[in-house]
Scaffold this motif. Structure first.
Motif, short mmCIF file in Angstrom:
data_model
loop_
_atom_site.label_atom_id
_atom_site.label_comp_id
_atom_site.label_asym_id
_atom_site.label_seq_id
_atom_site.Cartn_x
_atom_site.Cartn_y
_atom_site.Cartn_z
N GLY A 233 0.82 -1.21 0.00
CA GLY A 233 0.00 0.00 0.00
C GLY A 233 0.85 1.26 0.00
O GLY A 233 0.55 2.24 -0.70
N ASP A 234 1.94 1.23 0.76
CA ASP A 234 2.87 2.36 0.78
C ASP A 234 3.54 2.54 -0.58
O ASP A 234 3.71 3.65 -1.08
CB ASP A 234 3.92 2.15 1.88
N ALA A 235 3.93 1.43 -1.20
CA ALA A 235 4.55 1.49 -2.53
C ALA A 235 3.59 2.09 -3.55
O ALA A 235 4.00 2.90 -4.40
CB ALA A 235 4.99 0.09 -2.96
N VAL A 236 2.32 1.70 -3.47
CA VAL A 236 1.31 2.25 -4.39
C VAL A 236 1.21 3.77 -4.21
O VAL A 236 1.17 4.52 -5.18
CB VAL A 236 -0.05 1.56 -4.17
N ALA A 237 1.19 4.21 -2.96
CA ALA A 237 1.11 5.66 -2.71
C ALA A 237 2.34 6.37 -3.28
O ALA A 237 2.22 7.45 -3.87
CB ALA A 237 1.00 5.92 -1.21
N LYS A 238 3.50 5.78 -3.16
CA LYS A 238 4.73 6.38 -3.68
C LYS A 238 4.73 6.38 -5.21
O LYS A 238 5.22 7.33 -5.83
CB LYS A 238 5.95 5.67 -3.11
N LEU A 239 4.21 5.32 -5.82
CA LEU A 239 4.09 5.31 -7.28
C LEU A 239 3.16 6.42 -7.76
O LEU A 239 3.45 7.10 -8.75
CB LEU A 239 3.59 3.94 -7.77
N ARG A 240 2.07 6.60 -7.06
CA ARG A 240 1.14 7.68 -7.41
C ARG A 240 1.83 9.04 -7.28
O ARG A 240 1.72 9.89 -8.16
CB ARG A 240 -0.10 7.64 -6.51
N HIS A 241 2.53 9.22 -6.16
CA HIS A 241 3.23 10.47 -5.91
C HIS A 241 4.29 10.74 -6.99
O HIS A 241 4.53 11.89 -7.37
CB HIS A 241 3.89 10.45 -4.53
N ALA A 242 4.89 9.66 -7.51
CA ALA A 242 5.91 9.80 -8.56
C ALA A 242 5.30 9.97 -9.94
O ALA A 242 6.02 10.07 -10.93
CB ALA A 242 6.84 8.59 -8.53
N GLY A 243 3.96 9.98 -10.01
CA GLY A 243 3.29 10.23 -11.29
C GLY A 243 2.91 8.97 -12.07
O GLY A 243 2.49 9.07 -13.22
N HIS A 244 3.03 7.80 -11.48
CA HIS A 244 2.73 6.54 -12.16
C HIS A 244 1.34 6.03 -11.75
O HIS A 244 1.20 4.92 -11.23
CB HIS A 244 3.81 5.50 -11.86
N THR A 245 0.35 6.84 -11.98
CA THR A 245 -0.99 6.55 -11.46
C THR A 245 -1.63 5.31 -12.08
O THR A 245 -2.31 4.55 -11.38
CB THR A 245 -1.92 7.76 -11.63
N ASP A 246 -1.43 5.10 -13.39
CA ASP A 246 -2.05 3.92 -14.01
C ASP A 246 -1.50 2.63 -13.40
O ASP A 246 -2.27 1.71 -13.06
CB ASP A 246 -1.81 3.91 -15.53
N LEU A 247 -0.17 2.56 -13.25
CA LEU A 247 0.45 1.39 -12.63
C LEU A 247 0.02 1.26 -11.17
O LEU A 247 -0.32 0.17 -10.71
CB LEU A 247 1.98 1.47 -12.74
N ALA A 248 0.02 2.35 -10.45
CA ALA A 248 -0.41 2.34 -9.04
C ALA A 248 -1.84 1.85 -8.92
O ALA A 248 -2.15 1.04 -8.03
CB ALA A 248 -0.26 3.73 -8.43
N ASP A 249 -2.71 2.32 -9.80
CA ASP A 249 -4.11 1.89 -9.76
C ASP A 249 -4.25 0.40 -10.01
O ASP A 249 -5.02 -0.29 -9.34
CB ASP A 249 -4.94 2.67 -10.78
N ARG A 250 -3.48 -0.11 -10.99
CA ARG A 250 -3.57 -1.53 -11.30
C ARG A 250 -3.08 -2.38 -10.11
O ARG A 250 -3.71 -3.37 -9.74
CB ARG A 250 -2.76 -1.87 -12.55
#
Length: 144
Positions: A54-71
């Motif tokens: 869950g933390d990694a997903v939040a960091k991916l979103r913060h880094a601008g990788h929202t599609d990957l984070a969402d998946r």
């Protein structure tokens, strides 16, 4: 007094074969206890992995990788580890089934055969292997 305490002496009339069989049953229970510990470790590690994910997903979103984070969030965060089960459910089923039955039957065997006494095989092995009077070889704490 030397030798094992009363709780670790075989009752009168109990055969070597019975003590040996109960020793093996106790050894099997010890293996089940270790397996249970590993199952709880699996439970803890799986939970930690999900929270870290869950933390990694939040960091991916913060880094601008929202599609990957969402998946990843959709497909992995909070996912069952087995069909319909999180690890707590696996642990509960193991504890309430196999583990509880194993402990109950091991206790039943000791109750029926040696008045509920535990570790008779090991206590007799200790007596056979220790050197009476030698430092570090006391039969029980009271003998120190």
């Amino acid at each position: 007094m030397t030798g094992p305490d009363d709780a670790h002496q075989r009752p009168a009339g109990v055969s070597d074969a019975t003590v040996e069989a109960l020793g093996r049953l106790s050894e099997a229970l010890e293996a089940v206890e270790v397996a249970r510990g590993h199952l709880y470790a699996f439970h803890r590690l799986s939970g930690t992995a999900d929270l870290t994910l869950g933390d990694a997903v939040a960091k991916l979103r913060h880094a601008g990788h929202t599609d990957l984070a969402d998946r990843i969030a959709r497909e992995l965060v909070g996912r069952n580890v087995l069909a319909g089960r999180w690890t707590f459910q696996v642990v509960e089923e193991y504890d309430d089934g196999y583990y509880a039955d194993f402990r109950e039957l091991e206790q039943l065997a000791r109750d029926e055969l040696v008045e509920g006494r535990r570790h008779l095989y090991e206590a007799e092995m200790k007596e056979d292997r220790r050197t009476p009077g030698e430092d570090g070889h006391a039969a029980k704490p009271a003998d120190i």
